[in-house]
Write an enzyme that holds these catalytic residues in place. Structure first.
Site, PDB file in Angstrom:
ATOM      1  N   CYS A 147      -0.665   1.501   2.573  1.00 30.97           N
ATOM      2  CA  CYS A 147      -0.826   0.053   2.492  1.00 30.97           C
ATOM      3  C   CYS A 147      -1.546  -0.475   3.722  1.00 30.97           C
ATOM      4  O   CYS A 147      -1.248  -0.097   4.834  1.00 30.97           O
ATOM      5  CB  CYS A 147       0.524  -0.639   2.434  1.00 30.97           C
ATOM      6  SG  CYS A 147       1.567  -0.010   1.171  1.00 30.97           S
ATOM      7  N   GLU A 177     -11.650  -0.703  -2.761  1.00 32.68           N
ATOM      8  CA  GLU A 177     -10.984   0.574  -2.958  1.00 32.68           C
ATOM      9  C   GLU A 177      -9.825   0.489  -3.912  1.00 32.68           C
ATOM     10  O   GLU A 177      -9.171  -0.550  -4.015  1.00 32.68           O
ATOM     11  CB  GLU A 177     -10.371   1.013  -1.636  1.00 32.68           C
ATOM     12  CG  GLU A 177     -11.341   1.586  -0.708  1.00 32.68           C
ATOM     13  CD  GLU A 177     -10.613   2.092   0.507  1.00 32.68           C
ATOM     14  OE1 GLU A 177     -11.284   2.462   1.444  1.00 32.68           O
ATOM     15  OE2 GLU A 177      -9.377   2.121   0.510  1.00 32.68           O
TER      16      GLU A 177
HETATM   17  N1  SAH Z   1      -1.855  -9.242  -0.133  1.00 37.15           N
HETATM   18  C1  SAH Z   1      -0.729  -8.768  -0.814  1.00 37.15           C
HETATM   19  C2  SAH Z   1      -0.958  -7.432  -1.512  1.00 37.15           C
HETATM   20  C3  SAH Z   1      -1.814  -6.423  -0.816  1.00 37.15           C
HETATM   21  S1  SAH Z   1      -1.168  -5.745   0.657  1.00 37.15           S
HETATM   22  C4  SAH Z   1       0.477  -8.692   0.098  1.00 37.15           C
HETATM   23  O1  SAH Z   1       0.307  -8.858   1.304  1.00 37.15           O
HETATM   24  O2  SAH Z   1       1.577  -8.513  -0.413  1.00 37.15           O
HETATM   25  C5  SAH Z   1       0.025  -4.577   0.010  1.00 37.15           C
HETATM   26  C6  SAH Z   1       1.191  -4.326   0.941  1.00 37.15           C
HETATM   27  O3  SAH Z   1       0.773  -3.603   2.096  1.00 37.15           O
HETATM   28  C7  SAH Z   1       1.854  -5.597   1.458  1.00 37.15           C
HETATM   29  O4  SAH Z   1       3.265  -5.473   1.359  1.00 37.15           O
HETATM   30  C8  SAH Z   1       1.397  -5.612   2.891  1.00 37.15           C
HETATM   31  O5  SAH Z   1       2.230  -6.395   3.702  1.00 37.15           O
HETATM   32  C9  SAH Z   1       1.430  -4.146   3.219  1.00 37.15           C
HETATM   33  N2  SAH Z   1       0.727  -3.750   4.444  1.00 37.15           N
HETATM   34  C10 SAH Z   1      -0.407  -4.224   4.928  1.00 37.15           C
HETATM   35  N3  SAH Z   1      -0.736  -3.602   6.083  1.00 37.15           N
HETATM   36  C11 SAH Z   1       0.239  -2.693   6.316  1.00 37.15           C
HETATM   37  C12 SAH Z   1       0.462  -1.745   7.340  1.00 37.15           C
HETATM   38  N4  SAH Z   1      -0.381  -1.599   8.364  1.00 37.15           N
HETATM   39  N5  SAH Z   1       1.587  -0.988   7.255  1.00 37.15           N
HETATM   40  C13 SAH Z   1       2.436  -1.131   6.205  1.00 37.15           C
HETATM   41  N6  SAH Z   1       2.275  -2.009   5.219  1.00 37.15           N
HETATM   42  C14 SAH Z   1       1.178  -2.787   5.271  1.00 37.15           C
END
Ligand code: SAH
Ligand code: SF4
Length: 369
Positions: free
Chosen positions: A356, A97
């Protein structure tokens, strides 16, 4: 080796590789620039329609190559129309996505178009609060599969609206963020190649402040990237200020604990002259207390950074509930009082699960229905 079964994908090439490829057909290297211009500026979909491309090259390309654009198979638009999530099917049938976000900067009135790209199918880091993490790892995306996500949106919307012009409006795309599915630094070579194309004037031509790469904290790769001379911002998904909690939330912390990650952040700042963004998702009763805020202030002491707080998205797990807005404001106030530059961001496209860490979860349910 070229074979009829596996045509070469033009989007996987850097400008230099493309020039080599064109040369291997006995064609002038300047034809590589014509190809790039046709793809990135004139939005051509077939080799046949590319103006300025020699007939002999068109024929060879039609036989042995494809552009390699991903195929959109579904789309959701948020109620306010500002966020659009597209599901792409890749050549091997796997799906990923990407999200397009429109926003207006209140101060200047300028409009931003941000494409949030995926870098892997699934993710091996396995953060429990993240829908992608709970899905497990499938495979890395090729450079063209990353670039193709950006290209899809610029070709569809970057025409100044009227569709009369056959040229893409270069200023339409303002930002690319690697915050979709996957850990970009675990797919280092392909992500670096995609970044190079995003930076290149022959590609999207985006520079510093326009591209952000988000990582769960792969310290060695962060430092390696710092020496690559590419132009982008780095965001580190911290979410906790002590090893015990971070080890539970972001399991890669067991490999690169805070004692390794924070010095790597300092070195990154020293090498690039850029501040680091710290991502911190607030989950009720887990990491949102004043104690947690104080721990974060101590941890970030002296690091040139800016904290992005976000209220966590419920990603289908009972364990992780979003903090209240009140708690988030209190957390932000505490950090600011402690001298830490802090923004509280609003999650985008929550009604279409474009926030996110929510990517893909609903599609999987949808596909199973
Ligand atoms: N793998 C990388 C980039 C993709 S995730 C990383 O972890 O940074 C992008 C962002 O979404 C990251 O900051 C991650 O921690 C956040 N994220 C993932 N799941 C989330 C959730 N349930 N609520 C808020 N942020 C979330
Ligand atoms: Fe992977 Fe990032 Fe999700 Fe963690 S938050 S599982 S690193 S995509």
């Amino acid at each position: 080796m070229l074979s009829k079964d596996a045509p070469v994908k033009i989007l996987d090439f850097t400008p230099v590789q493309l020039a080599e490829f064109v040369k291997s057909f006995g064609e002038p290297v300047s034809q590589a620039d014509v190809l790039l211009k046709s793809i990135y500026r004139e939005c051509a979909s077939t080799f046949e329609e590319m103006t300025g491309l020699r007939h002999s090259l068109k024929e060879k390309l039609a036989e042995q190559a494809v552009l390699g654009l991903p195929e959109p198979v579904d789309e959701k638009v948020s109620a306010d129309g500002q966020t659009r999530k597209v599901l792409f099917r890749l050549e091997d049938g796997k799906t990923i996505e990407s999200t397009l976000m429109f926003s207006k900067i209140t101060r200047t009135g300028r409009v931003r178009h941000t494409v949030c790209v995926s870098s892997q199918v699934g993710c091996a880091v396995g953060c429990n609060f993240c829908a992608t993490g709970r899905q497990g790892f499938d495979r890395n995306l090729e450079p063209g599969e990353i670039i193709g996500q950006v290209l899809y949106f610029t070709r569809r919307f970057g025409f100044g609206g009227s569709g009369e012009s056959q040229k893409s409006d270069r200023s339409w795309l303002t930002n690319v963020v690697f915050m979709g599915m996957g850990e970009p630094l675990a797919n280092y070579d392909n992500v670096r190649q995609a970044l190079a194309m995003i930076n290149s004037p022959k590609g999207f031509g985006l520079g510093l402040h326009q591209v952000t790469l988000s990582t769960s904290g792969l310290a060695p790769q962060m430092l390696q990237l710092a020496s690559e001379g590419l132009q982008f911002q780095m965001a580190v998904s911290l979410h906790a200020a002590n090893d015990e909690l971070r080890g539970r939330l972001v399991p890669v912390n067991r490999k690169y604990p805070l004692g390794v990650l924070i010095p790597a952040c300092r070195e990154y700042v020293a090498k690039t002259g850029l501040k680091i963004f710290i991502e911190y998702a607030l989950f009720s009763g887990i990491n949102d207390s004043m104690n947690d805020a104080d721990g974060l202030i101590r941890l970030l002491n002296g690091l040139s950074c800016s904290v992005n707080l976000i209220v966590g998205n419920p990603a289908g797990s009972n364990e992780f509930n979003p903090s209240s807005m009140d708690a988030a404001h209190e957390f932000q106030k505490r950090l600011i009082a402690g001298g830490v530059r802090t923004m509280l961001r609003v999650s985008r496209g929550a009604d279409i699960d474009a926030g996110c860490g929510q990517l893909k979860s609903r599609w999987i349910k949808f596909e199973k229905d």
